[in-house]
Write a protein that holds these residues in place. Structure first.
Motif, PDB file in Angstrom:
ATOM      1  N   ARG A 224       0.765  17.154  25.295  1.00  0.00           N
ATOM      2  CA  ARG A 224       1.394  16.068  26.052  1.00  0.00           C
ATOM      3  C   ARG A 224       0.389  14.954  26.287  1.00  0.00           C
ATOM      4  O   ARG A 224      -0.792  15.214  26.542  1.00  0.00           O
TER       5      ARG A 224
ATOM      6  N   ASP B  10      -9.410  22.756  36.554  1.00  0.00           N
ATOM      7  CA  ASP B  10      -9.838  22.173  37.835  1.00  0.00           C
ATOM      8  C   ASP B  10      -9.609  23.143  38.963  1.00  0.00           C
ATOM      9  O   ASP B  10      -8.715  23.942  38.932  1.00  0.00           O
TER      10      ASP B  10
ATOM     11  N   GLY C 105      -3.854  11.651  28.884  1.00  0.00           N
ATOM     12  CA  GLY C 105      -5.133  10.968  29.118  1.00  0.00           C
ATOM     13  C   GLY C 105      -5.690  10.381  27.839  1.00  0.00           C
ATOM     14  O   GLY C 105      -4.973  10.244  26.829  1.00  0.00           O
ATOM     15  N   ASP C 106      -6.988  10.056  27.838  1.00  0.00           N
ATOM     16  CA  ASP C 106      -7.538   9.316  26.693  1.00  0.00           C
ATOM     17  C   ASP C 106      -7.507  10.119  25.386  1.00  0.00           C
ATOM     18  O   ASP C 106      -7.147   9.597  24.341  1.00  0.00           O
ATOM     19  N   PHE C 107      -7.852  11.397  25.441  1.00  0.00           N
ATOM     20  CA  PHE C 107      -7.852  12.179  24.196  1.00  0.00           C
ATOM     21  C   PHE C 107      -6.417  12.489  23.754  1.00  0.00           C
ATOM     22  O   PHE C 107      -6.048  12.288  22.592  1.00  0.00           O
ATOM     23  N   THR C 108      -5.604  12.956  24.687  1.00  0.00           N
ATOM     24  CA  THR C 108      -4.259  13.391  24.300  1.00  0.00           C
ATOM     25  C   THR C 108      -3.398  12.215  23.819  1.00  0.00           C
ATOM     26  O   THR C 108      -2.470  12.414  23.040  1.00  0.00           O
TER      27      THR C 108
ATOM     28  N   TYR D  66     -13.896  13.297  32.046  1.00  0.00           N
ATOM     29  CA  TYR D  66     -14.228  14.710  31.841  1.00  0.00           C
ATOM     30  C   TYR D  66     -15.470  14.833  30.950  1.00  0.00           C
ATOM     31  O   TYR D  66     -16.369  15.632  31.217  1.00  0.00           O
TER      32      TYR D  66
ATOM     33  N   PRO E 158      -2.618  24.756  33.147  1.00  0.00           N
ATOM     34  CA  PRO E 158      -3.039  23.883  32.070  1.00  0.00           C
ATOM     35  C   PRO E 158      -4.212  23.004  32.478  1.00  0.00           C
ATOM     36  O   PRO E 158      -4.297  21.878  32.121  1.00  0.00           O
TER      37      PRO E 158
ATOM     38  N   SER F  81       1.041  22.048  20.946  1.00  0.00           N
ATOM     39  CA  SER F  81       1.935  20.978  21.400  1.00  0.00           C
ATOM     40  C   SER F  81       1.270  20.284  22.572  1.00  0.00           C
ATOM     41  O   SER F  81       0.986  20.907  23.592  1.00  0.00           O
TER      42      SER F  81
ATOM     43  N   GLY G 160     -14.739  20.243  23.365  1.00  0.00           N
ATOM     44  CA  GLY G 160     -13.480  20.496  22.696  1.00  0.00           C
ATOM     45  C   GLY G 160     -12.433  20.417  23.794  1.00  0.00           C
ATOM     46  O   GLY G 160     -12.762  20.416  24.970  1.00  0.00           O
ATOM     47  N   HIS G 161     -11.183  20.302  23.437  1.00  0.00           N
ATOM     48  CA  HIS G 161     -10.114  20.292  24.447  1.00  0.00           C
ATOM     49  C   HIS G 161      -9.297  21.567  24.331  1.00  0.00           C
ATOM     50  O   HIS G 161      -8.942  21.970  23.233  1.00  0.00           O
ATOM     51  N   PRO G 162      -8.980  22.205  25.474  1.00  0.00           N
ATOM     52  CA  PRO G 162      -8.231  23.453  25.409  1.00  0.00           C
ATOM     53  C   PRO G 162      -6.716  23.216  25.305  1.00  0.00           C
ATOM     54  O   PRO G 162      -6.172  22.449  26.093  1.00  0.00           O
ATOM     55  N   PHE G 163      -6.090  23.876  24.336  1.00  0.00           N
ATOM     56  CA  PHE G 163      -4.627  23.812  24.203  1.00  0.00           C
ATOM     57  C   PHE G 163      -4.100  25.183  23.803  1.00  0.00           C
ATOM     58  O   PHE G 163      -4.736  25.906  23.027  1.00  0.00           O
ATOM     59  N   VAL G 164      -2.929  25.474  24.320  1.00  0.00           N
ATOM     60  CA  VAL G 164      -2.269  26.743  24.004  1.00  0.00           C
ATOM     61  C   VAL G 164      -1.699  26.661  22.579  1.00  0.00           C
ATOM     62  O   VAL G 164      -1.319  25.589  22.129  1.00  0.00           O
TER      63      VAL G 164
ATOM     64  N   ARG H  70     -15.468  15.021  41.174  1.00  0.00           N
ATOM     65  CA  ARG H  70     -15.415  14.336  39.874  1.00  0.00           C
ATOM     66  C   ARG H  70     -14.332  13.272  39.825  1.00  0.00           C
ATOM     67  O   ARG H  70     -14.575  12.142  39.403  1.00  0.00           O
ATOM     68  N   LYS H  71     -13.126  13.635  40.253  1.00  0.00           N
ATOM     69  CA  LYS H  71     -12.021  12.679  40.130  1.00  0.00           C
ATOM     70  C   LYS H  71     -12.217  11.498  41.074  1.00  0.00           C
ATOM     71  O   LYS H  71     -11.967  10.361  40.695  1.00  0.00           O
TER      72      LYS H  71
HETATM   73  C1  LIG Z   1      -6.303  26.870  29.092  1.00  0.00           C
HETATM   74  C2  LIG Z   1      -5.647  25.504  28.964  1.00  0.00           C
HETATM   75  C3  LIG Z   1      -4.571  25.339  28.101  1.00  0.00           C
HETATM   76  C4  LIG Z   1      -3.963  24.101  27.985  1.00  0.00           C
HETATM   77  N1  LIG Z   1      -2.899  23.947  27.127  1.00  0.00           N
HETATM   78  C5  LIG Z   1      -2.301  22.745  27.005  1.00  0.00           C
HETATM   79  C6  LIG Z   1      -1.207  22.575  26.088  1.00  0.00           C
HETATM   80  O1  LIG Z   1      -0.759  23.498  25.396  1.00  0.00           O
HETATM   81  N2  LIG Z   1      -0.674  21.330  25.989  1.00  0.00           N
HETATM   82  C7  LIG Z   1      -1.142  20.259  26.727  1.00  0.00           C
HETATM   83  O2  LIG Z   1      -0.612  19.165  26.559  1.00  0.00           O
HETATM   84  N3  LIG Z   1      -2.185  20.406  27.584  1.00  0.00           N
HETATM   85  C8  LIG Z   1      -2.778  21.600  27.730  1.00  0.00           C
HETATM   86  N4  LIG Z   1      -3.844  21.750  28.585  1.00  0.00           N
HETATM   87  C9  LIG Z   1      -4.361  20.555  29.291  1.00  0.00           C
HETATM   88  C10 LIG Z   1      -5.215  19.747  28.341  1.00  0.00           C
HETATM   89  O3  LIG Z   1      -6.346  20.459  27.924  1.00  0.00           O
HETATM   90  C11 LIG Z   1      -5.676  18.452  29.024  1.00  0.00           C
HETATM   91  O4  LIG Z   1      -4.523  17.745  29.389  1.00  0.00           O
HETATM   92  C12 LIG Z   1      -6.442  17.586  28.076  1.00  0.00           C
HETATM   93  O5  LIG Z   1      -7.668  18.189  27.749  1.00  0.00           O
HETATM   94  C13 LIG Z   1      -6.623  16.246  28.738  1.00  0.00           C
HETATM   95  O6  LIG Z   1      -7.559  15.486  28.013  1.00  0.00           O
HETATM   96  P1  LIG Z   1      -7.518  13.871  28.023  1.00  0.00           P
HETATM   97  O7  LIG Z   1      -8.862  13.419  27.585  1.00  0.00           O
HETATM   98  O8  LIG Z   1      -6.357  13.367  27.274  1.00  0.00           O
HETATM   99  O9  LIG Z   1      -7.219  13.509  29.503  1.00  0.00           O
HETATM  100  P2  LIG Z   1      -8.209  13.064  30.647  1.00  0.00           P
HETATM  101  O10 LIG Z   1      -7.522  12.024  31.450  1.00  0.00           O
HETATM  102  O11 LIG Z   1      -9.564  12.735  30.129  1.00  0.00           O
HETATM  103  O12 LIG Z   1      -8.284  14.392  31.448  1.00  0.00           O
HETATM  104  C14 LIG Z   1      -7.211  14.842  32.237  1.00  0.00           C
HETATM  105  C15 LIG Z   1      -7.648  16.160  32.821  1.00  0.00           C
HETATM  106  O13 LIG Z   1      -7.652  17.136  31.780  1.00  0.00           O
HETATM  107  C16 LIG Z   1      -8.756  17.994  31.920  1.00  0.00           C
HETATM  108  N5  LIG Z   1      -9.620  17.889  30.730  1.00  0.00           N
HETATM  109  C17 LIG Z   1      -9.932  16.769  30.035  1.00  0.00           C
HETATM  110  N6  LIG Z   1     -10.731  17.045  29.024  1.00  0.00           N
HETATM  111  C18 LIG Z   1     -10.925  18.380  29.067  1.00  0.00           C
HETATM  112  C19 LIG Z   1     -11.677  19.273  28.289  1.00  0.00           C
HETATM  113  N7  LIG Z   1     -12.385  18.841  27.248  1.00  0.00           N
HETATM  114  N8  LIG Z   1     -11.683  20.582  28.634  1.00  0.00           N
HETATM  115  C20 LIG Z   1     -10.989  21.008  29.703  1.00  0.00           C
HETATM  116  N9  LIG Z   1     -10.247  20.226  30.477  1.00  0.00           N
HETATM  117  C21 LIG Z   1     -10.211  18.921  30.162  1.00  0.00           C
HETATM  118  C22 LIG Z   1      -9.502  17.572  33.144  1.00  0.00           C
HETATM  119  O14 LIG Z   1      -9.035  18.301  34.218  1.00  0.00           O
HETATM  120  C23 LIG Z   1      -9.091  16.147  33.319  1.00  0.00           C
HETATM  121  O15 LIG Z   1      -9.160  15.752  34.648  1.00  0.00           O
HETATM  122  C24 LIG Z   1      -4.452  22.981  28.722  1.00  0.00           C
HETATM  123  C25 LIG Z   1      -5.544  23.156  29.572  1.00  0.00           C
HETATM  124  C26 LIG Z   1      -6.127  24.393  29.698  1.00  0.00           C
HETATM  125  C27 LIG Z   1      -7.291  24.555  30.615  1.00  0.00           C
END
Ligand SMILES: Cc1cc2nc3c(=O)[nH]c(=O)nc-3n(C[C@H](O)[C@H](O)[C@H](O)COP(=O)(O)OP(=O)(O)OC[C@H]3O[C@@H](n4cnc5c(N)ncnc54)[C@H](O)[C@@H]3O)c2cc1C
Length: 439
Positions: free
Chosen positions: A276, A439, A279-282, A144, A436, A274, A255-259, A137-138
């Motif tokens: 960080r 992958d 990427g595009d969503f965060t 994602y 977190p 919280s 949905g996006h997973p966060f603790v 994928r990457k």
């Molecule tokens: C169980 C768990 C708990 C997490 N808790 C935290 C937290 O508390 N704080 C925090 O800052 N981050 C946390 N993360 C990471 C966070 O979910 C990703 O950084 C975020 O989803 C990235 O999304 P993006 O679109 O900004 O980044 P992108 O650049 O689009 O993605 C960066 C990477 O994040 C992952 N990702 C993106 N979208 C998703 C999605 N919808 N579902 C799963 N993974 C995705 C993929 O591996 C991707 O390569 C956690 C991840 C997991 C799996």
């Protein structure tokens, strides 16, 4: 350890029953005319492969009874490994046939092949695409979201194509109840996807949350503070996480997973995440206005503290501090005086998320904090570099195997921490790690 092995054995038996049960069902009642060994063997592989692929929908349907005993990350790892085996079985099925009955090679011509062969091709190519897109994928630079939607569509195409191919071919599925069994099973597996994507969101839509504050933290991180709207919310254990959907609706594919980083000891259902900017969503979290409606699916995860009086060693890197904050805040709110050591790795002093709050919380619980900085400021007398064996030995009392360890941070840090614990003779049953990322 013995109970772990027993539980594992039970789950393997259940899994095999799901895979082999429908296969053995084909052997009940009357049999079609037997063919040569290799043909029958390849057909069995095809059926087993399809059953395995169907079961993947069950593994990823976020059922707590499946994820809770093992942890979500492990379930996703198993999902990936089993998918590769399932795809291999499906791909080997036609390959064997092409060798033992070369006339079948003509079926590769989509224009002249019968429909049942076209559906077989659809199923097989979809499965190959699933594996290629998941593994690379990457490298393929797929976002994602794009990957996730394609993954679901291809999975449905693979299972539907496979079943239509089997029915079209008849043979073992000529008898109506056998046909009904395999069709019913496939509809059930694909239905699980509909459950996660449609039915579950319908429940979530009736239990929305409102963002009441977006707090800026150190380390390019923002905390979303959310309150349940018109319902009491859910209870979570510190260390658990949820799926956050912010923009349009909970039906949005990802949905996006966060603790949850907040204390679990609250009475008003408030939860904080919280996040960080990675990427595009965060990167959009900082722009969320107060009052925005969001949806939370949770709690999930087994990264939680039990009731052992042991020393709790929290090893965090970067945003991996989030679950540790929840544990620390909850201990403080509950007056829990069990000893806690936080070993917290950050890039530099300015980016240490929750740095000030940790100092404020310290007197309220039995907490020792060890900051480890990659790039320390002049005059820094604390730990520097990466979390290493000698560093842990300096701060942890003996015997190391008696403590409870919690590790959360970037993959590279977690691998290193697990190796260190291994070196210190800490058994795997004594530590939990939460990546977190899936992958
Ligand atoms: C169980 C768990 C708990 C997490 N808790 C935290 C937290 O508390 N704080 C925090 O800052 N981050 C946390 N993360 C990471 C966070 O979910 C990703 O950084 C975020 O989803 C990235 O999304 P993006 O679109 O900004 O980044 P992108 O650049 O689009 O993605 C960066 C990477 O994040 C992952 N990702 C993106 N979208 C998703 C999605 N919808 N579902 C799963 N993974 C995705 C993929 O591996 C991707 O390569 C956690 C991840 C997991 C799996």
């Amino acid at each position: 350890m013995r109970s772990y092995c027993a539980r594992l054995a039970v789950w393997i038996v259940i899994y095999l029953l799901f895979i082999l049960g429908p296969l053995f069902a084909l052997m009940l009642g009357s049999w079609p005319k037997p063919r040569d060994f290799w043909t029958e063997f390849s057909v069995a592989l095809g059926y087993a492969g399809l059953a395995m692929m169907g079961l993947q929908f069950g593994l990823t349907a976020r059922f707590r009874c499946i994820t809770k005993p093992w942890g979500d990350d492990l379930i996703y790892h198993v999902h990936r490994r089993l998918s590769i085996i399932g795809v291999a079985l499906v791909v080997v099925h036609p390959l064997i046939l092409f060798v033992v009955q070369p006339q079948f090679l003509a079926l590769l011509n989509t224009f002249t092949a019968p429909w049942r062969a076209r559906f077989a091709a659809l199923s097989t190519y979809s499965l190959i695409a699933i594996v290629v897109m998941a593994v690379w994928r990457k490298k393929l630079k797929l976002s994602y979201e794009t990957w996730h939607i394609s993954h679901m569509l291809l999975a449905v195409a693979a299972v539907a194509g496979g079943v239509i191919h089997m029915i079209g071919w008849g043979y073992y599925l000529v008898i109506p109840w056998k046909r009904a069994l395999w069709i019913g099973m496939s509809v059930f597996w694909v239905g699980l996807l509909a459950y996660v994507r449609v039915i579950k969101p319908l429940f979530l839509i009736r239990r929305p949350y409102r963002v009441v504050e977006v707090r800026e933290e150190r380390g390019d991180t923002h905390t979303l503070v959310m309150l349940p709207e018109g319902h009491p919310g859910f209870r979570f254990a510190p260390g658990q996480w949820g799926w956050l959907t912010v923009w349009e609706s909970p039906f949005k594919a990802s949905g996006h997973p966060f603790v949850f980083s907040s204390s679990a000891a609250v009475s008003d259902g408030r939860v904080e995440m919280s996040i960080r900017n990675l990427g595009d969503f965060t990167s959009t979290i900082r722009t969320i206005p107060a009052g925005k409606r969001v949806y939370l699916d949770g709690p999930y995860g087994s990264f939680t503290v039990g009731d052992t009086p042991a020393l709790h060693v929290l090893i965090a890197g970067g945003v991996g501090i989030s679950p540790m904050m929840s544990i620390i805040r909850t201990f403080a709110d509950r007056g829990d005086q069990r000893p806690v050591i936080l070993v917290y790795g950050s890039r530099d002093w300015e980016s240490v998320t929750f740095r000030e709050e940790l100092e404020i919380l310290k007197p309220r619980l039995n907490l020792t904090i060890v900051h480890v900085l990659e790039d320390p400021p002049d005059g820094w007398t604390g730990e520097k570099g990466c979390i290493a064996t000698v560093l842990l030995k300096r701060h942890l009392p003996l015997p190391y195997a008696d403590h409870e360890y919690f590790i959360c941070g970037p993959d590279i840090m977690m691998d290193a921490a697990e190796n260190i614990l291994d070196e210190l003779g800490v058994p795997i049953s004594r530590y939990r790690s939460e990546p977190p990322s899936f992958d």
